[in-house]
Design a protein around this motif. Structure first.
Motif, mmCIF file in Angstrom:
data_model
loop_
_atom_site.group_PDB
_atom_site.id
_atom_site.type_symbol
_atom_site.label_atom_id
_atom_site.label_comp_id
_atom_site.label_asym_id
_atom_site.label_seq_id
_atom_site.Cartn_x
_atom_site.Cartn_y
_atom_site.Cartn_z
ATOM 1 N N TYR A 153 38.192 57.312 20.644
ATOM 2 C CA TYR A 153 38.780 56.459 19.607
ATOM 3 C C TYR A 153 38.082 55.004 19.366
ATOM 4 O O TYR A 153 37.522 54.392 18.352
ATOM 5 N N LEU B 13 34.612 54.449 17.791
ATOM 6 C CA LEU B 13 34.610 54.505 16.211
ATOM 7 C C LEU B 13 34.196 53.398 15.668
ATOM 8 O O LEU B 13 33.195 53.344 14.743
ATOM 9 N N GLY C 247 34.859 49.291 11.551
ATOM 10 C CA GLY C 247 35.348 50.381 12.497
ATOM 11 C C GLY C 247 36.662 50.210 13.078
ATOM 12 O O GLY C 247 37.520 51.051 13.435
ATOM 13 N N GLN D 269 39.222 51.173 10.847
ATOM 14 C CA GLN D 269 39.194 53.039 10.654
ATOM 15 C C GLN D 269 40.110 53.401 11.933
ATOM 16 O O GLN D 269 40.769 54.675 11.682
ATOM 17 N N ILE D 270 40.418 52.697 12.973
ATOM 18 C CA ILE D 270 40.905 53.617 14.067
ATOM 19 C C ILE D 270 42.397 53.796 13.714
ATOM 20 O O ILE D 270 42.736 55.070 13.738
ATOM 21 N N TRP E 248 42.469 56.441 11.101
ATOM 22 C CA TRP E 248 42.135 57.763 11.689
ATOM 23 C C TRP E 248 43.398 58.358 12.568
ATOM 24 O O TRP E 248 43.465 59.517 12.480
ATOM 25 N N SER F 196 43.660 62.323 10.817
ATOM 26 C CA SER F 196 42.338 62.859 11.363
ATOM 27 C C SER F 196 41.818 64.108 10.679
ATOM 28 O O SER F 196 41.142 64.976 11.345
ATOM 29 N N LEU G 24 36.175 61.015 8.375
ATOM 30 C CA LEU G 24 34.814 60.386 8.977
ATOM 31 C C LEU G 24 33.487 60.178 8.130
ATOM 32 O O LEU G 24 32.985 59.314 7.761
ATOM 33 N N GLY H 180 28.543 60.138 9.320
ATOM 34 C CA GLY H 180 30.196 60.587 9.707
ATOM 35 C C GLY H 180 30.223 62.119 9.754
ATOM 36 O O GLY H 180 30.940 62.447 10.824
ATOM 37 N N GLN I 259 28.928 62.686 13.562
ATOM 38 C CA GLN I 259 29.799 62.153 14.137
ATOM 39 C C GLN I 259 30.919 63.000 14.577
ATOM 40 O O GLN I 259 31.338 63.240 15.712
ATOM 41 N N TRP I 260 31.593 63.494 13.637
ATOM 42 C CA TRP I 260 32.706 64.676 13.823
ATOM 43 C C TRP I 260 32.210 65.873 14.441
ATOM 44 O O TRP I 260 32.877 66.201 15.545
#
Length: 408
Positions: free
Chosen positions: A17, A20, A202, A205-206, A209, A213, A218, A399, A402-403
């Motif tokens: 996390y 991110l 970002g 975003q945490i 997210w 989730s 993302l 994104g 990233q996932w």
């Protein structure tokens, strides 16, 4: 809820996390870097026309930019005659004479051997010397008259927009280089600001997210970061238009804050690269109004033979009226041919470019912030949304990657 959040942290770990915001910073930097590159490159269209491909915004909009520059700067002079007066026509006259007079005899020989070689070969040298001396006496006065009339007619002889456009068509990279030098600081800021803006996004975003989730979050955040960092960077450069005070600090668009410095650099580059005396002369002689230019040259040069004394008499007696007319036409053609030669002198062009640059810079410095930004921004402003959208799409793709790498 607390149990769910705890489980998420256990599953993915703090480091996941924590990454991110750093990933968002990377997206912000990369998309801004790409947006700048796509503003300048490629110089020519690459891809399948007209949709599947790309050409740099500035090379593609070079003609429109030339129009904007002319309308916002050159036309503010009033007319080209004002510019000519500041160029000090007496210095132009002196320079032309200094370049042409040493070659007068060479020019006369070329004309005579081309049109009346037998006559010229059989003339006594004493007669030729009289012709040479006659030319040396006549040319300075004729050039002075020519320069004076060109000065008074300059606005009707030079289409500055045509001069710009033709040069940019031949060299699309020229406007790119000018923009890179003028706005180097701002373009560098756009790229670097992507890191900061992306990092801030970002951090936001945490917690979001952690609450949700889902896979699509993302790519969505990637799109927002890619789009928004470009939008923010561009607006920080051009907004606010006028200085405003925030917490004791004066804030203004970065580009607008440097108006005086940008005006000097922009004017110098345009004067040295586009509005040179050499290019102006070439446009007069070979451009859209070339017929008018040649008529003025003819008006001042052709009567010279009528005042040539012994050469006129000898020519009419030996080659007749038609041959004499041919000599007058050849003299005019040679005058047109050599009219641009004196302006190939690099040092002379540079000295006169400094005068044009000073005038342009004074005019640009006097513009209001709104007018000043309109010199450089509107020509490619319509492309900004497209660039931001591309940044958003690339951010969304990042994104997805990233996932796949971290959460799948």
């Amino acid at each position: 809820m607390e149990l769910q959040l705890s489980q998420l942290f256990e599953d993915a770990g703090w480091m996941t996390y924590a990454s991110l915001p750093f990933m968002a910073a990377l997206i912000g930097w990369a998309t801004n870097w790409l947006a700048i590159k796509m503003t300048f490159y490629p110089l020519h269209f690459q891809g399948v026309s007209p949709i599947l491909g790309w050409q740099g915004v500035i090379p593609r909009k070079a003609e429109k930019m030339a129009s904007v520059v002319v309308e916002r700067t050159i036309n503010r002079f009033g007319n080209m005659d004002d510019v000519f007066r500041k160029l000090e026509p007496e210095k132009i006259t002196k320079h032309i004479i200094s370049q042409i007079e040493p070659r007068i005899e060479e020019y006369i020989d070329e004309i005579m051997y081309e049109r009346q070689a037998v006559l010229w070969d059989n003339l006594p040298y004493t007669v030729k010397r009289k012709v040479y001396q006659w030319a040396h006496n006549q040319i300075p006065r004729r050039i002075e008259g020519l320069v004076a009339e060109f000065g008074s007619e300059l606005s009707s002889l030079i289409d500055v927009k045509e001069l710009f456009v033709e040069e940019l068509k031949k060299n699309p990279g020229l406007m790119v280089r000018i923009f890179q030098e003028v706005g180097g600081r701002e373009f560098s800021f756009i790229v670097k600001s992507g890191l900061l803006f992306g990092l801030l996004f970002g951090l936001v975003q945490i917690p979001i997210w952690l609450q949700n989730s889902e896979f699509w979050m993302l790519p969505l955040f990637g799109f927002v970061v890619g789009f928004a960092t470009n939008w923010l960077a561009l607006n920080v450069i051009f907004r606010p238009l006028y200085p405003r005070s925030f917490f004791g600090f004066n804030v203004q668009g970065l580009f607008l804050k440097r108006q005086d410095e940008v005006s000097d650099v922009w004017s110098r580059l345009l004067a040295e690269e586009l509005i040179t005396v050499e290019r102006a002369a070439h446009t007069m002689v070979f451009g859209r109004h070339a017929d008018r230019t040649r008529a003025i040259i003819q008006k001042h040069i052709r009567p010279m033979l009528d005042q040539a004394g012994i050469l006129k008499v000898v020519a009419q007696l030996t080659v007749g009226a038609s041959g004499y007319v041919e000599l007058k036409r050849a003299l005019n053609d040679k005058a047109v041919q050599v009219s641009v030669e004196p302006f190939h002198d690099e040092s002379f062009n540079k000295s006169r470019s400094g005068v044009v640059a000073a005038v342009m810079s004074d005019r640009m410095r006097a513009l209001s912030p709104a007018e000043f930004q309109d010199v450089l921004r509107p020509a490619f402003q319509e492309e900004e949304f497209q660039l931001m959208l591309i940044g958003g799409v690339l951010g969304a793709l990042t994104g997805v990657v990233q996932w796949m790498l971290m959460f799948s």
